[in-house]
Enzyme design. Structure first.
Site, PDB file in Angstrom:
ATOM      1  N   ASP A  11       0.890  -1.166   0.000  1.00 40.60           N
ATOM      2  CA  ASP A  11       0.000   0.000   0.000  1.00 40.60           C
ATOM      3  C   ASP A  11       0.928   1.216   0.000  1.00 40.60           C
ATOM      4  OD1 ASP A  11      -1.521   2.183   0.752  1.00 40.60           O
ATOM      5  OD2 ASP A  11      -2.635   1.105   2.300  1.00 40.60           O
ATOM      6  N   ILE A  12       0.855   2.027  -1.029  1.00 44.27           N
ATOM      7  CA  ILE A  12       1.822   3.129  -1.199  1.00 44.27           C
ATOM      8  C   ILE A  12       1.747   4.130  -0.045  1.00 44.27           C
ATOM      9  CG2 ILE A  12       0.413   4.758  -2.556  1.00 44.27           C
ATOM     10  CD1 ILE A  12       2.872   4.933  -4.507  1.00 44.27           C
ATOM     11  N   VAL A  34      -6.121   5.051  -5.506  1.00 43.75           N
ATOM     12  CA  VAL A  34      -4.950   5.427  -4.713  1.00 43.75           C
ATOM     13  C   VAL A  34      -5.053   6.884  -4.255  1.00 43.75           C
ATOM     14  CG1 VAL A  34      -3.450   6.068  -6.672  1.00 43.75           C
ATOM     15  CG2 VAL A  34      -2.443   5.122  -4.591  1.00 43.75           C
ATOM     16  N   ASP A  35      -5.717   7.714  -5.036  1.00 47.95           N
ATOM     17  CA  ASP A  35      -5.922   9.125  -4.690  1.00 47.95           C
ATOM     18  C   ASP A  35      -6.706   9.227  -3.373  1.00 47.95           C
ATOM     19  OD1 ASP A  35      -6.016  11.894  -4.981  1.00 47.95           O
ATOM     20  OD2 ASP A  35      -7.458  11.888  -6.635  1.00 47.95           O
ATOM     21  N   TYR A 122      -8.893   4.565 -14.599  1.00 46.60           N
ATOM     22  CA  TYR A 122      -8.710   5.137 -15.937  1.00 46.60           C
ATOM     23  C   TYR A 122      -8.481   4.076 -17.023  1.00 46.60           C
ATOM     24  CZ  TYR A 122      -8.747  10.057 -14.388  1.00 46.60           C
ATOM     25  OH  TYR A 122      -9.114  11.298 -13.903  1.00 46.60           O
TER      26      TYR A 122
HETATM   27  N1  AR6 Z   1      -1.301   1.686  -2.972  1.00 51.45           N
HETATM   28  C1  AR6 Z   1      -0.763   1.382  -4.168  1.00 51.45           C
HETATM   29  N2  AR6 Z   1      -1.471   1.262  -5.303  1.00 51.45           N
HETATM   30  C2  AR6 Z   1      -2.813   1.441  -5.206  1.00 51.45           C
HETATM   31  C3  AR6 Z   1      -3.469   1.755  -3.993  1.00 51.45           C
HETATM   32  C4  AR6 Z   1      -2.656   1.884  -2.836  1.00 51.45           C
HETATM   33  N3  AR6 Z   1      -3.168   2.190  -1.642  1.00 51.45           N
HETATM   34  N4  AR6 Z   1      -4.802   1.873  -4.253  1.00 51.45           N
HETATM   35  C5  AR6 Z   1      -4.977   1.622  -5.579  1.00 51.45           C
HETATM   36  N5  AR6 Z   1      -3.784   1.351  -6.144  1.00 51.45           N
HETATM   37  P1  AR6 Z   1      -6.372   4.322  -9.628  1.00 51.45           P
HETATM   38  P2  AR6 Z   1      -6.080   5.835 -12.158  1.00 51.45           P
HETATM   39  C6  AR6 Z   1      -3.461   1.045  -7.538  1.00 51.45           C
HETATM   40  O1  AR6 Z   1      -7.738   3.899 -10.007  1.00 51.45           O
HETATM   41  O2  AR6 Z   1      -6.380   4.621 -12.960  1.00 51.45           O
HETATM   42  C7  AR6 Z   1      -9.167   8.445  -8.818  1.00 51.45           C
HETATM   43  O3  AR6 Z   1     -10.536   8.591  -8.537  1.00 51.45           O
HETATM   44  C8  AR6 Z   1      -4.531   0.448  -8.407  1.00 51.45           C
HETATM   45  O4  AR6 Z   1      -4.630  -0.947  -8.173  1.00 51.45           O
HETATM   46  O5  AR6 Z   1      -6.128   4.773  -8.239  1.00 51.45           O
HETATM   47  O6  AR6 Z   1      -4.932   6.716 -12.560  1.00 51.45           O
HETATM   48  C9  AR6 Z   1      -8.512   9.757  -9.237  1.00 51.45           C
HETATM   49  O7  AR6 Z   1      -9.038  10.850  -8.523  1.00 51.45           O
HETATM   50  C10 AR6 Z   1      -3.987   0.748  -9.787  1.00 51.45           C
HETATM   51  O8  AR6 Z   1      -2.992  -0.215 -10.144  1.00 51.45           O
HETATM   52  O9  AR6 Z   1      -5.834   5.542 -10.587  1.00 51.45           O
HETATM   53  C11 AR6 Z   1      -8.833   9.812 -10.698  1.00 51.45           C
HETATM   54  O10 AR6 Z   1     -10.147  10.297 -10.922  1.00 51.45           O
HETATM   55  C12 AR6 Z   1      -3.272   2.085  -9.594  1.00 51.45           C
HETATM   56  O11 AR6 Z   1      -3.142   2.272  -8.178  1.00 51.45           O
HETATM   57  C13 AR6 Z   1      -8.765   8.369 -11.132  1.00 51.45           C
HETATM   58  O12 AR6 Z   1      -9.025   7.588  -9.950  1.00 51.45           O
HETATM   59  C14 AR6 Z   1      -4.003   3.279 -10.161  1.00 51.45           C
HETATM   60  O13 AR6 Z   1      -5.405   3.116  -9.987  1.00 51.45           O
HETATM   61  C15 AR6 Z   1      -7.383   8.010 -11.635  1.00 51.45           C
HETATM   62  O14 AR6 Z   1      -7.407   6.706 -12.138  1.00 51.45           O
END
Ligand code: AR6
Length: 178
Positions: A11-12, A34-35, A122
């Site tokens: 978990d980042i 992750v945001d 995304y």
């Molecule tokens: N630690 C590490 N990686 C993670 C974590 C975590 N805690 N949580 C999720 N991931 P995403 P995007 C991974 O959807 O596709 C948001 O609503 C996840 O498994 O977080 O760039 C923003 O506000 C995936 O591999 O980001 C934008 O609206 C990666 O992080 C939108 O989502 C990215 O998934 C951005 O979408």
């Protein structure tokens, strides 16, 4: 010194390093994935600082403090929404990695971790996204000598396997007879 690139399964929000990268949206005001996790862990001061930044264009990045996170800084970048690959997605995704590293170097950051930008909500397919991430970071690091460690932080074991394959890393914790 040659910078090192690693993949890890974590978990980042738990990483105690100079900076973690956030996969944000253009508002920089939080979201899911992750945001959402980064904003929850950092606390409301992060949103307060983000409000003053005036958003961020797709492919660009902006830096804030880390507040209650273990990481000292958060670099917020906005990946492209996947629309099939012919709408400029690869160039925009490469730009996210490049701009994040540029901002890290300008701020004296030596260790940072990226999530798989755009590969969640995304919809960017993990294979091409990871390949582009590794190639872009490798190429950029030759310019940014002050950065000595970049981690690709994977939230799933299957994503970790993709990065390990690209980086030539040995699978972790493999026992001799297993
Ligand atoms: N630690 C590490 N990686 C993670 C974590 C975590 N805690 N949580 C999720 N991931 P995403 P995007 C991974 O959807 O596709 C948001 O609503 C996840 O498994 O977080 O760039 C923003 O506000 C995936 O591999 O980001 C934008 O609206 C990666 O992080 C939108 O989502 C990215 O998934 C951005 O979408």
């Amino acid at each position: 010194m040659t910078p090192s690139l690693h993949a890890l399964h974590a978990d980042i929000t738990t990483l105690a390093i100079d900076a973690i990268v956030n996969a944000a949206n253009t508002s920089l005001l939080g979201g899911g994935g992750v945001d959402g996790a980064i904003h929850r862990a950092a606390g409301p001061e992060l949103l307060h600082e983000c409000r003053a930044l005036g958003g961020c264009a797709t492919g660009d990045a902006k830096i804030t403090r880390g507040y209650r996170l273990q990481a000292r800084h958060v670099i917020h970048t906005v990946g492209p929404v996947w629309r099939g690959g012919a709408s400029g997605e690869p160039a925009l995704l490469a730009s996210c990695y490049r701009r994040s590293l540029e901002i890290a170097a300008l701020n004296g950051i030596a260790t940072l971790a990226f999530p798989g930008i755009s590969t969640g909500i995304y919809g960017y397919p993990i294979g091409p996204a990871a390949e582009l991430a590794v190639a872009t970071v490798r190429a950029c690091l030759q310019e940014f000598a002050a950065i000595d460690k970049v981690m690709f932080c994977c939230f799933s074991r299957s994503d970790l396997a993709v990065y390990q394959n690209l980086l030539g890393d040995a699978p972790p914790n493999r026992l001799p007879n297993s």
